[in-house]
Design an enzyme around this catalytic site. Sequence first.
Site, short mmCIF file in Angstrom:
data_model
loop_
_atom_site.label_atom_id
_atom_site.label_comp_id
_atom_site.label_asym_id
_atom_site.label_seq_id
_atom_site.Cartn_x
_atom_site.Cartn_y
_atom_site.Cartn_z
N SER A 97 0.76 -1.04 -0.02
CA SER A 97 -0.12 0.06 -0.04
C SER A 97 0.77 1.18 -0.02
O SER A 97 0.28 2.40 -0.08
CB SER A 97 -0.86 -0.05 1.10
OG SER A 97 -0.08 0.21 2.37
N ARG A 157 -2.54 -4.58 5.16
CA ARG A 157 -3.24 -5.00 6.30
C ARG A 157 -4.44 -3.91 6.81
O ARG A 157 -5.58 -4.51 6.93
CB ARG A 157 -2.36 -4.81 7.54
CG ARG A 157 -2.88 -5.32 8.75
CD ARG A 157 -1.95 -5.48 9.83
NE ARG A 157 -1.16 -4.29 10.36
CZ ARG A 157 -1.68 -3.43 11.24
NH1 ARG A 157 -2.91 -3.64 11.81
NH2 ARG A 157 -1.13 -2.18 11.42
N ASP A 207 -3.59 -9.87 6.94
CA ASP A 207 -2.72 -9.70 8.06
C ASP A 207 -1.64 -10.94 7.61
O ASP A 207 -2.09 -11.84 8.01
CB ASP A 207 -3.15 -9.75 9.23
CG ASP A 207 -1.88 -9.20 10.42
OD1 ASP A 207 -0.87 -9.25 9.98
OD2 ASP A 207 -2.36 -8.87 11.51
N VAL A 208 -0.50 -10.79 7.16
CA VAL A 208 0.47 -11.56 7.00
C VAL A 208 0.78 -12.29 8.36
O VAL A 208 1.28 -13.54 8.28
CB VAL A 208 1.88 -11.31 6.17
CG1 VAL A 208 1.26 -10.46 4.83
CG2 VAL A 208 2.49 -10.10 7.30
N ASN A 244 7.89 -10.80 -0.83
CA ASN A 244 7.82 -10.74 0.56
C ASN A 244 8.22 -9.44 1.04
O ASN A 244 9.26 -9.33 1.39
CB ASN A 244 8.23 -11.97 1.46
CG ASN A 244 7.31 -13.18 1.35
OD1 ASN A 244 6.11 -13.30 1.63
ND2 ASN A 244 8.01 -14.10 0.58
N TYR A 264 14.89 -6.12 14.50
CA TYR A 264 14.76 -5.89 13.00
C TYR A 264 15.81 -6.50 12.23
O TYR A 264 15.68 -7.32 11.50
CB TYR A 264 14.94 -4.28 12.76
CG TYR A 264 14.36 -4.06 11.39
CD1 TYR A 264 13.26 -3.85 10.81
CD2 TYR A 264 15.41 -3.78 10.49
CE1 TYR A 264 12.83 -3.75 9.50
CE2 TYR A 264 15.14 -3.16 9.20
CZ TYR A 264 13.86 -3.18 8.63
OH TYR A 264 13.52 -2.96 7.34
N SER A 265 16.92 -6.62 12.87
CA SER A 265 18.19 -7.17 12.14
C SER A 265 18.05 -8.66 12.32
O SER A 265 18.34 -9.22 11.41
CB SER A 265 19.60 -6.88 13.01
OG SER A 265 19.82 -5.44 12.87
N LYS A 298 15.51 -9.60 9.67
CA LYS A 298 15.99 -9.61 8.26
C LYS A 298 17.04 -10.48 8.07
O LYS A 298 17.12 -11.08 6.85
CB LYS A 298 16.29 -8.14 8.08
CG LYS A 298 15.27 -7.06 8.10
CD LYS A 298 13.91 -7.52 6.97
CE LYS A 298 13.20 -6.30 6.81
NZ LYS A 298 12.26 -6.55 5.97
#
Length: 243
Positions: free
Chosen positions: A13, A36, A62-63, A89, A155-156, A159
């Site tokens: 989005s 979402r 919502d994934v 993704n 986050y790291s 990812k």
Amino acid sequence: MTAPRRALVTGASRGIGAAIARGLAADGYAVLLNYRSRDDEAEAVQRAIEAAGGEAHLARFDVTDGDAAERALNALLASDPRPIAVVVNNAGVADDVPFPAMTARQWERVTRTTLDGFFHVTRPLVMPMVRARWGRIVNVSSVSGVIGNRGQVNYSAAKAGLIGATKALAQELAKRKITVNAVAPGPIDTEMLEGAPLPHILAAIPMRRIGTVDEVAGAVRFLVSDAAAYITGQVIGISGGLG
């Protein structure tokens, strides 16, 4: 492209996801825009694609919710004979805080969106790709998953985990002519940079500038093309030399 194919982009989005969706639509894919909650923004992306002569459909779910994702994907597979041959993704969130102050909720919010989201979206679509003997899966990781970043342990980790999943799944699917790759953007001009210390960030980037969403989208467009048929299990940095 000899036959019409559909491409699903999660988190489409706004930002990087919206740019990827627009790019794939320009390349002739019928794009499924997953999001979402932001109906107005997703609808704006859809209108922009259609105004440019492309095809786009909304796919709101919502994934992080495995049951909801499976229902939505089953409905998408049943609603159109064209395969969902490309999966990007991209959905992800950041919730930055020094690790000693990080809550379980902050950890889970980030890891569930990136890692659980990858699993919930990709797994139901793999076997249709296997049967078709063609597919492209591109995971949007981050330079933070390659070199780490202070204040982004969650986050790291998420990812970096996505990179590991990319490399493992690429080995499983290579014989079926399905490629699995990742892109690892550095700082990109999106709302995630709002309030960030830009002079400090720019000083760490060899190119001394922030990247654009279209530069990320360009790499994804290449990875899903026939020109990239012999590229799998790779991580392409889009970071101006950072990392």
